[in-house]
Design a protein around this motif. Sequence first.
Motif, PDB file in Angstrom:
ATOM      1  N   LEU A  23       0.824  -1.215   0.000  1.00 11.10           N
ATOM      2  CA  LEU A  23       0.000   0.000   0.000  1.00 11.10           C
ATOM      3  C   LEU A  23       0.857   1.263   0.000  1.00 11.10           C
ATOM      4  O   LEU A  23       0.487   2.272  -0.611  1.00 11.10           O
ATOM      5  N   ASN A  24       1.975   1.233   0.731  1.00 11.53           N
ATOM      6  CA  ASN A  24       2.888   2.389   0.788  1.00 11.53           C
ATOM      7  C   ASN A  24       2.172   3.681   1.157  1.00 11.53           C
ATOM      8  O   ASN A  24       2.460   4.747   0.605  1.00 11.53           O
ATOM      9  N   SER A  25       1.238   3.617   2.065  1.00 14.48           N
ATOM     10  CA  SER A  25       0.513   4.818   2.461  1.00 14.48           C
ATOM     11  C   SER A  25       1.288   5.584   3.533  1.00 14.48           C
ATOM     12  O   SER A  25       1.719   5.001   4.528  1.00 14.48           O
ATOM     13  N   PRO A  26       1.463   6.909   3.363  1.00 15.79           N
ATOM     14  CA  PRO A  26       2.157   7.695   4.393  1.00 15.79           C
ATOM     15  C   PRO A  26       1.372   7.796   5.695  1.00 15.79           C
ATOM     16  O   PRO A  26       1.929   8.183   6.719  1.00 15.79           O
ATOM     17  N   LYS A  27       0.082   7.453   5.652  1.00 14.86           N
ATOM     18  CA  LYS A  27      -0.726   7.497   6.873  1.00 14.86           C
ATOM     19  C   LYS A  27      -0.601   6.213   7.687  1.00 14.86           C
ATOM     20  O   LYS A  27      -1.072   6.151   8.812  1.00 14.86           O
ATOM     21  N   ILE A  28       0.012   5.178   7.118  1.00 17.97           N
ATOM     22  CA  ILE A  28       0.349   3.987   7.904  1.00 17.97           C
ATOM     23  C   ILE A  28       1.749   4.234   8.439  1.00 17.97           C
ATOM     24  O   ILE A  28       2.747   4.068   7.747  1.00 17.97           O
ATOM     25  N   LEU A  29       1.818   4.655   9.683  1.00 16.72           N
ATOM     26  CA  LEU A  29       3.076   5.137  10.256  1.00 16.72           C
ATOM     27  C   LEU A  29       3.995   4.002  10.693  1.00 16.72           C
ATOM     28  O   LEU A  29       5.212   4.169  10.746  1.00 16.72           O
ATOM     29  N   ALA A  30       3.424   2.868  11.049  1.00 12.32           N
ATOM     30  CA  ALA A  30       4.203   1.703  11.460  1.00 12.32           C
ATOM     31  C   ALA A  30       3.311   0.477  11.351  1.00 12.32           C
ATOM     32  O   ALA A  30       2.081   0.596  11.271  1.00 12.32           O
ATOM     33  N   LYS A  31       3.942  -0.688  11.386  1.00 14.58           N
ATOM     34  CA  LYS A  31       3.202  -1.930  11.148  1.00 14.58           C
ATOM     35  C   LYS A  31       3.495  -2.962  12.235  1.00 14.58           C
ATOM     36  O   LYS A  31       4.650  -3.227  12.548  1.00 14.58           O
ATOM     37  N   VAL A  32       2.415  -3.521  12.779  1.00 13.49           N
ATOM     38  CA  VAL A  32       2.492  -4.641  13.720  1.00 13.49           C
ATOM     39  C   VAL A  32       1.848  -5.820  13.016  1.00 13.49           C
ATOM     40  O   VAL A  32       0.640  -5.852  12.803  1.00 13.49           O
ATOM     41  N   MET A  33       2.647  -6.815  12.639  1.00 14.88           N
ATOM     42  CA  MET A  33       2.154  -7.916  11.823  1.00 14.88           C
ATOM     43  C   MET A  33       1.944  -9.184  12.657  1.00 14.88           C
ATOM     44  O   MET A  33       2.268  -9.232  13.835  1.00 14.88           O
ATOM     45  N   ARG A  34       1.408 -10.194  12.005  1.00 13.53           N
ATOM     46  CA  ARG A  34       0.975 -11.403  12.695  1.00 13.53           C
ATOM     47  C   ARG A  34       2.132 -12.366  12.959  1.00 13.53           C
ATOM     48  O   ARG A  34       2.935 -12.643  12.072  1.00 13.53           O
ATOM     49  N   ALA A  35       2.206 -12.840  14.190  1.00 14.39           N
ATOM     50  CA  ALA A  35       3.055 -13.981  14.505  1.00 14.39           C
ATOM     51  C   ALA A  35       2.119 -15.150  14.750  1.00 14.39           C
ATOM     52  O   ALA A  35       1.306 -15.116  15.666  1.00 14.39           O
TER      53      ALA A  35
ATOM     54  N   ILE B  77      10.671  -7.961   7.690  1.00 12.90           N
ATOM     55  CA  ILE B  77      11.500  -6.759   7.770  1.00 12.90           C
ATOM     56  C   ILE B  77      10.591  -5.523   7.724  1.00 12.90           C
ATOM     57  O   ILE B  77       9.599  -5.501   7.017  1.00 12.90           O
ATOM     58  N   GLY B  78      10.940  -4.516   8.484  1.00 15.70           N
ATOM     59  CA  GLY B  78      10.211  -3.254   8.415  1.00 15.70           C
ATOM     60  C   GLY B  78       9.049  -3.142   9.378  1.00 15.70           C
ATOM     61  O   GLY B  78       8.225  -2.232   9.255  1.00 15.70           O
ATOM     62  N   ILE B  79       8.973  -4.036  10.350  1.00 20.85           N
ATOM     63  CA  ILE B  79       7.887  -3.971  11.329  1.00 20.85           C
ATOM     64  C   ILE B  79       8.406  -3.364  12.636  1.00 20.85           C
ATOM     65  O   ILE B  79       9.617  -3.322  12.876  1.00 20.85           O
ATOM     66  N   VAL B  80       7.474  -2.897  13.474  1.00 17.66           N
ATOM     67  CA  VAL B  80       7.857  -2.416  14.804  1.00 17.66           C
ATOM     68  C   VAL B  80       7.512  -3.443  15.875  1.00 17.66           C
ATOM     69  O   VAL B  80       7.920  -3.318  17.023  1.00 17.66           O
ATOM     70  N   GLY B  81       6.728  -4.452  15.505  1.00 18.55           N
ATOM     71  CA  GLY B  81       6.343  -5.463  16.473  1.00 18.55           C
ATOM     72  C   GLY B  81       5.425  -6.493  15.859  1.00 18.55           C
ATOM     73  O   GLY B  81       5.098  -6.436  14.671  1.00 18.55           O
ATOM     74  N   VAL B  82       5.004  -7.444  16.684  1.00 17.36           N
ATOM     75  CA  VAL B  82       4.102  -8.498  16.230  1.00 17.36           C
ATOM     76  C   VAL B  82       2.973  -8.671  17.235  1.00 17.36           C
ATOM     77  O   VAL B  82       3.041  -8.221  18.372  1.00 17.36           O
TER      78      VAL B  82
END
Length: 371
Positions: free
Chosen positions: A72-84, A95-100
């Motif tokens: 998406l590359n949206s500037p309004k998505i400031l950081a990403k917490v993805m699924r573990a 890569i590129g996440i701040v947490g899970v």
Amino acid sequence: MLEVVDSHIHIWNLDVLNLPWLNSCEGVIKRSFSIDDVIKAYGPHDLNFLGGIYVEVDCDDAIKEDDYIFNLNSPKILAKVMRARHLCGHMRLPIGIVGVREPLHIDSSARGRCLETSFVEGLEVLAAQDLLFESCNRPDELEDMWKAASRVPEAKIVINHCGNVETLSEEYKRAMTKLAALPNVYCKVSGFPTSDPKFVKNLLDFISGTFEPNKLLYASNYPVVEQYATFDEHLRAVREYFEDNPDIFSKNAKKLYKLNKPQIFASVIKLRPEKAEYYKKLHADPFSGVNKMIRACGITKYQIFNRDDLLFSIMEYTGDDFEYDMTKMAEDPETQRWWKETDPCQTRIEGAYKHEWWADMDMVYDLNKKK
């Protein structure tokens, strides 16, 4: 104007992702939601919406969700917490996440999961990589989360939605109080119904009286909030209670999720020879609360070195308003008491400006600076 960083937003495209849990939800959220929908939700409100922290949506294919969000590359998505899928010592970390987040509140998550050895090992891995764990728990398992967090005190853990609060039972309050006492546990102010103003006030009184102000984060839980309240009602309730506190609504999230580019400050001051041993003794065991306030003000690294009668400091700051944070520090009673002990041990260097106590130094070389 109030700046807002929403620390918990969800978006999904049902033409791309499959979210089986939506089948049990009411119709209001059984559709696709985009980042533009989030922006529109904030549109009618008198504030500056900077963006939000994307939190995983329990998709049946975590890799597909990763691809969708990162593309998406949206500037309004400031950081990403993805699924573990399963916290453990060898879990997949994009890569590129701040947490899970591994959802602990869903039916497929076994009770006591966060006490399993693999889960604790996963927390240790996250701590080593300075990544967050977003903890979405069943209320009656908050005590288990406290036990797990106690085993890995260096792990940063964010309690989602006030611990998915249902009632302000003694069991709930006891567990949340234990969690709040841990050094690296934070709480998102979200997840509660707004239909009963008395309950809202009692809950927020408890949360704000239990967690330190720098460990509370505004979150909307958009669009899932519509299952138990409305986005507008929740935002208004939190704004009214916290009186648009900039720490709650943006600054705490900016620091926790590393949204600001770190700034390095180096400075120098003279150490009075007759006070040198006392100064070193003080810093070997700082007053209770001093280090806590330093971290609360966005300082993530701070070291002081000594050579003869000189002290050199190097400090990394990750906040967005240095003057604001330094004023907050200067107003802290414990810090003031600390300075009454340390200041007499020091004296300005020759050539320091009138406004300087520690004199700033300019960087002349950086090995990692890109050309």
